[in-house]
Design a protein around this motif. Structure first.
Motif, PDB file in Angstrom:
ATOM      1  N   PHE A 133     -22.104 -11.546  13.691  1.00 43.02           N
ATOM      2  CA  PHE A 133     -20.676 -11.633  14.016  1.00 43.02           C
ATOM      3  C   PHE A 133     -19.976 -10.305  13.719  1.00 43.02           C
ATOM      4  CE2 PHE A 133     -21.581 -16.068  14.208  1.00 43.02           C
ATOM      5  CZ  PHE A 133     -20.625 -16.596  15.064  1.00 43.02           C
ATOM      6  N   LEU A 170     -20.951  -8.140  16.675  1.00 43.79           N
ATOM      7  CA  LEU A 170     -20.355  -8.577  17.938  1.00 43.79           C
ATOM      8  C   LEU A 170     -18.846  -8.351  17.964  1.00 43.79           C
ATOM      9  CD1 LEU A 170     -22.384 -11.855  18.560  1.00 43.79           C
ATOM     10  CD2 LEU A 170     -22.498  -9.743  19.882  1.00 43.79           C
ATOM     11  N   LYS A 171     -18.196  -8.485  16.816  1.00 44.36           N
ATOM     12  CA  LYS A 171     -16.753  -8.267  16.780  1.00 44.36           C
ATOM     13  C   LYS A 171     -16.395  -6.831  16.416  1.00 44.36           C
ATOM     14  CE  LYS A 171     -14.260 -10.762  17.883  1.00 44.36           C
ATOM     15  NZ  LYS A 171     -13.953 -10.925  19.334  1.00 44.36           N
ATOM     16  N   GLU A 199     -20.559 -23.117  15.592  1.00 48.71           N
ATOM     17  CA  GLU A 199     -19.900 -23.230  16.902  1.00 48.71           C
ATOM     18  C   GLU A 199     -18.414 -22.877  16.798  1.00 48.71           C
ATOM     19  OE1 GLU A 199     -21.846 -23.745  19.263  1.00 48.71           O
ATOM     20  OE2 GLU A 199     -23.536 -24.958  18.559  1.00 48.71           O
ATOM     21  N   ARG A 200     -17.816 -23.208  15.655  1.00 51.52           N
ATOM     22  CA  ARG A 200     -16.397 -22.897  15.453  1.00 51.52           C
ATOM     23  C   ARG A 200     -16.169 -21.403  15.278  1.00 51.52           C
ATOM     24  NH1 ARG A 200     -17.973 -28.097  14.559  1.00 51.52           N
ATOM     25  NH2 ARG A 200     -16.309 -29.596  14.948  1.00 51.52           N
ATOM     26  N   VAL A 234     -17.961 -19.165  16.628  1.00 53.51           N
ATOM     27  CA  VAL A 234     -18.099 -18.618  17.973  1.00 53.51           C
ATOM     28  C   VAL A 234     -16.789 -18.786  18.745  1.00 53.51           C
ATOM     29  CG1 VAL A 234     -19.251 -18.909  20.196  1.00 53.51           C
ATOM     30  CG2 VAL A 234     -20.587 -18.999  18.082  1.00 53.51           C
ATOM     31  N   LEU A 235     -16.218 -19.979  18.662  1.00 52.97           N
ATOM     32  CA  LEU A 235     -14.978 -20.264  19.393  1.00 52.97           C
ATOM     33  C   LEU A 235     -13.861 -19.293  19.012  1.00 52.97           C
ATOM     34  CD1 LEU A 235     -13.163 -22.054  21.218  1.00 52.97           C
ATOM     35  CD2 LEU A 235     -12.787 -23.523  19.239  1.00 52.97           C
ATOM     36  N   SER A 271     -14.091 -16.427  17.702  1.00 50.92           N
ATOM     37  CA  SER A 271     -14.434 -15.038  18.007  1.00 50.92           C
ATOM     38  C   SER A 271     -14.277 -14.759  19.497  1.00 50.92           C
ATOM     39  CB  SER A 271     -15.881 -14.736  17.607  1.00 50.92           C
ATOM     40  OG  SER A 271     -16.084 -15.026  16.249  1.00 50.92           O
ATOM     41  N   PHE A 272     -14.535 -15.780  20.305  1.00 51.21           N
ATOM     42  CA  PHE A 272     -14.532 -15.616  21.757  1.00 51.21           C
ATOM     43  C   PHE A 272     -13.123 -15.764  22.345  1.00 51.21           C
ATOM     44  CE2 PHE A 272     -14.904 -17.983  25.868  1.00 51.21           C
ATOM     45  CZ  PHE A 272     -15.358 -16.931  26.641  1.00 51.21           C
ATOM     46  N   ASP A 273     -12.429 -16.818  21.994  1.00 49.72           N
ATOM     47  CA  ASP A 273     -11.115 -17.083  22.589  1.00 49.72           C
ATOM     48  C   ASP A 273     -10.149 -17.656  21.551  1.00 49.72           C
ATOM     49  OD1 ASP A 273      -8.946 -17.674  24.183  1.00 49.72           O
ATOM     50  OD2 ASP A 273      -9.849 -19.450  25.094  1.00 49.72           O
ATOM     51  N   VAL A 284      -6.970 -17.189  21.131  1.00 48.83           N
ATOM     52  CA  VAL A 284      -5.642 -17.558  21.645  1.00 48.83           C
ATOM     53  C   VAL A 284      -5.673 -18.948  22.281  1.00 48.83           C
ATOM     54  CG1 VAL A 284      -3.770 -16.883  23.169  1.00 48.83           C
ATOM     55  CG2 VAL A 284      -5.099 -15.126  22.003  1.00 48.83           C
ATOM     56  N   VAL A 309     -10.443 -21.017  10.237  1.00 46.81           N
ATOM     57  CA  VAL A 309     -11.847 -20.765  10.573  1.00 46.81           C
ATOM     58  C   VAL A 309     -12.158 -19.267  10.521  1.00 46.81           C
ATOM     59  CG1 VAL A 309     -13.609 -20.973  12.385  1.00 46.81           C
ATOM     60  CG2 VAL A 309     -12.072 -22.882  11.916  1.00 46.81           C
ATOM     61  N   LYS A 361     -29.753 -11.461  24.713  1.00 48.62           N
ATOM     62  CA  LYS A 361     -28.340 -11.795  24.871  1.00 48.62           C
ATOM     63  C   LYS A 361     -28.085 -13.265  24.523  1.00 48.62           C
ATOM     64  CE  LYS A 361     -25.947  -8.229  26.541  1.00 48.62           C
ATOM     65  NZ  LYS A 361     -24.681  -7.817  25.945  1.00 48.62           N
ATOM     66  N   LEU A 399     -27.399 -16.012  22.147  1.00 46.38           N
ATOM     67  CA  LEU A 399     -26.794 -15.904  20.830  1.00 46.38           C
ATOM     68  C   LEU A 399     -27.649 -16.475  19.706  1.00 46.38           C
ATOM     69  CD1 LEU A 399     -24.403 -14.977  19.195  1.00 46.38           C
ATOM     70  CD2 LEU A 399     -23.259 -17.119  19.718  1.00 46.38           C
TER      71      LEU A 399
END
Lengths: 256, 273
Positions: free
Chosen positions: B35, B38-39, B156-157, B159-160, B162-164, B166, B178, B218, B220
């Protein structure tokens, strides 16, 4: 059934923005469930601000009524899907299309609970609904702008969102993809979903909406597309500010 | 080479403890580190490591648990950075660098100036995995296991958000909580890894195996498993090599991880030709 619960959006006298920068003043908007709404206006006109305030990403400055799906915004949020502007999502994060759609279930679960087989069934159905079944295992990064929007709509569907807000969904889409988008939004509204899309350019999306709200710091006009999208309105709404350089080199804004 | 020679390092208790301790933290750090990579927040990881040092220094001087001191400083740094980026909306590289090097310098001055503690300075900066005690190993293992469980349960949270973030926040998902939990796990992972490789190199345990895995896949979950495996491999090889050559163990582990990265980079370039 009360009148209020027929409304997906009930906003009266809303002012929004930031304490030292009021972006929107005195906005009122009533939207019935199952309606397709377009919010148009120039950049800085307050389209995003209105959407963000409605979903609680921004605190409203003042209002007399602010209800979504017949509830206060906090309670309604689980049933609201917000599709952010493209640059607000980290598309390079290594996720498959199915991973992203499944997130719609995760949002409903909150902090606890794992995916079950039902979540996968619903997600695959949603992908098929949007014609993305074959892309299930594709990386989200590899999709086109239009496909990514469809993945997010599929995610909204499995989230069981009744109100779907889209911030600039037409950005980066060619005319064909915009038409496909418009068809899909119409399809969703037939399923009873309320769709509100903010868009800064007048594109093919706008024509097929039921209701158009034109914003320019306040409500400039609203009504059916025929009523709002007149030439006179558009010229005034989208009149550009041109920078003008004075004799001593100072730059001023001159409105045409 | 006889089998006795190959197995020689495992005859010594301190080597076995070093293998177990480093291996455990390397696995967790490499998983959590995906993470961080990736971030793109490696810089923040480095900041956390350096301020943790001062937390450890203060804890040593005050005679309290070093984990408490380190974790406190690590969390303050992580949450301070969240606050900074959320409020000012700018990635304040310079401010962060000034702050963390300042805090780090304070820790060095304090520790070097306190009689009886200047010897700890070197082992904190470069790691002291050979000096690790059984009791410390158990504590490290327990913390590593706890972090691994939290990581898996909330994966999974993480990931959420980190991805979106907003879209998730708009739907009422507890994004800030989180995100804070993820950063807490990153901070705690750094803290438990300091003993293995030291403050200066700890960020490599997080980012190098993850970056290597990122070159190879790629997917994850596969990326995270591969990263953990590479972390374990690097720590194992590094300790082994350091035993026979008398090299500093922490630095050797990082050197192996870096070589593996270079190798993966080369393989990737060749595949593209």
């Amino acid at each position: 059934m009360s009148v209020a619960s027929d409304l997906a959006l009930d906003i009266e006298n809303l002012s929004a923005g930031y304490p030292n920068n009021v972006v929107l003043q005195d906005v009122s908007l009533q939207v019935k469930r199952g309606t397709l709404v377009a919010i148009i206006g120039p950049n800085g006109g307050g389209k995003s601000t209105l959407l963000k305030t409605a979903v609680g990403l921004l605190q409203p400055l003042s209002y007399t009524v602010l209800e979504l799906l017949g509830q206060n915004p906090q309670t309604a949020r689980r049933n609201i899907a917000y599709l952010p502007q493209q640059e607000e999502v980290d598309w390079t994060f290594p996720l498959t299309v199915l991973d992203v759609v499944l997130q719609g279930r995760l949002v409903r679960k909150g902090l606890w609970g794992r995916y079950n087989s039902q979540d996968f069934v619903l997600s695959r159905e949603a992908l098929d609904f949007f014609g993305l079944g074959e892309y299930e295992r594709t990386q989200i990064e590899a999709l086109s702008g239009g496909q990514r929007q469809r993945v997010f709509l599929a995610r909204a569907l499995v989230q069981e969102a009744d109100l779907i807000l889209l911030d600039e969904p037409a950005t980066g889409l060619d005319a064909k993809a915009q038409h496909e988008m418009a068809d899909l939004l119409a399809k969703l509204s037939k399923e009873g979903k309320t769709i509100v899309a903010a868009t800064h350019d007048l594109n093919c999306l706008t024509e097929c909406f039921d209701h158009v709200l034109a914003l320019k710091g306040r409500v400039f006009a609203q009504g059916t597309p025929e009523e709002v999208l007149t030439e006179e309105n558009m010229v005034e709404l989208f009149a550009r500010h041109f920078p003008k350089v004075g004799a001593s080199g100072e730059v001023t804004l001159h409105e045409h | 080479m006889s089998i006795d020679l190959i197995l020689e390092p495992f005859q010594y208790g301190f080597m076995v403890r070093a293998f177990v301790g480093t291996g455990l933290v390397a696995i967790v750090a490499a998983a959590v580190g995906t993470f961080v990579v990736l971030k793109g927040i490696a810089f923040m990881g480095d900041a956390i490591a350096h301020t943790s040092f001062t937390g450890i220094a203060l804890a040593l001087i005050l005679g309290i648990s070093v984990y408490v001191g380190a974790l406190l400083f690590a969390l303050l740094t992580a949450l301070g950075v969240i606050f900074l980026t959320r409020v000012s909306k700018v990635n304040n590289d310079t401010a962060l660098a000034i702050l963390f090097t300042g805090v780090f310098a304070l820790g060095i001055v304090l520790l070097a100036g306190t009689p009886g503690f200047s010897g700890d300075l070197n082992s904190l900066l470069l790691g002291s995995v050979m000096a690790i005690q059984t009791r410390e190993i158990l504590l490290m293992a327990a913390l590593a296991l706890l972090l691994a469980i939290l990581f898996v349960v909330f994966f999974e949270r993480f990931v959420l958000v980190s991805f979106d973030p907003v879209g998730a926040e708009a739907a009422g998902f507890p994004v800030v909580f989180v995100q804070s939990l993820l950063l807490t796990i990153v901070a705690a992972t750094i803290v438990i890894s300091i003993q293995a490789v030291g403050v200066v190199l700890v960020v490599a345990l997080l980012i190098t195996p993850a970056a290597t895995a990122g070159l190879l896949t790629k997917r994850l979950k596969l990326l995270i498993l591969l990263s953990s495996a590479l972390g374990l491999f690097s720590s194992f090889c590094g300790l082994y090599v350091s035993y026979f050559f008398g090299a500093p163990p922490g630095a050797t582990v990082v050197l192996v991880a870096t070589l593996v990265f270079a190798l993966a980079l080369g393989v990737q370039k060749l595949r593209r030709v």
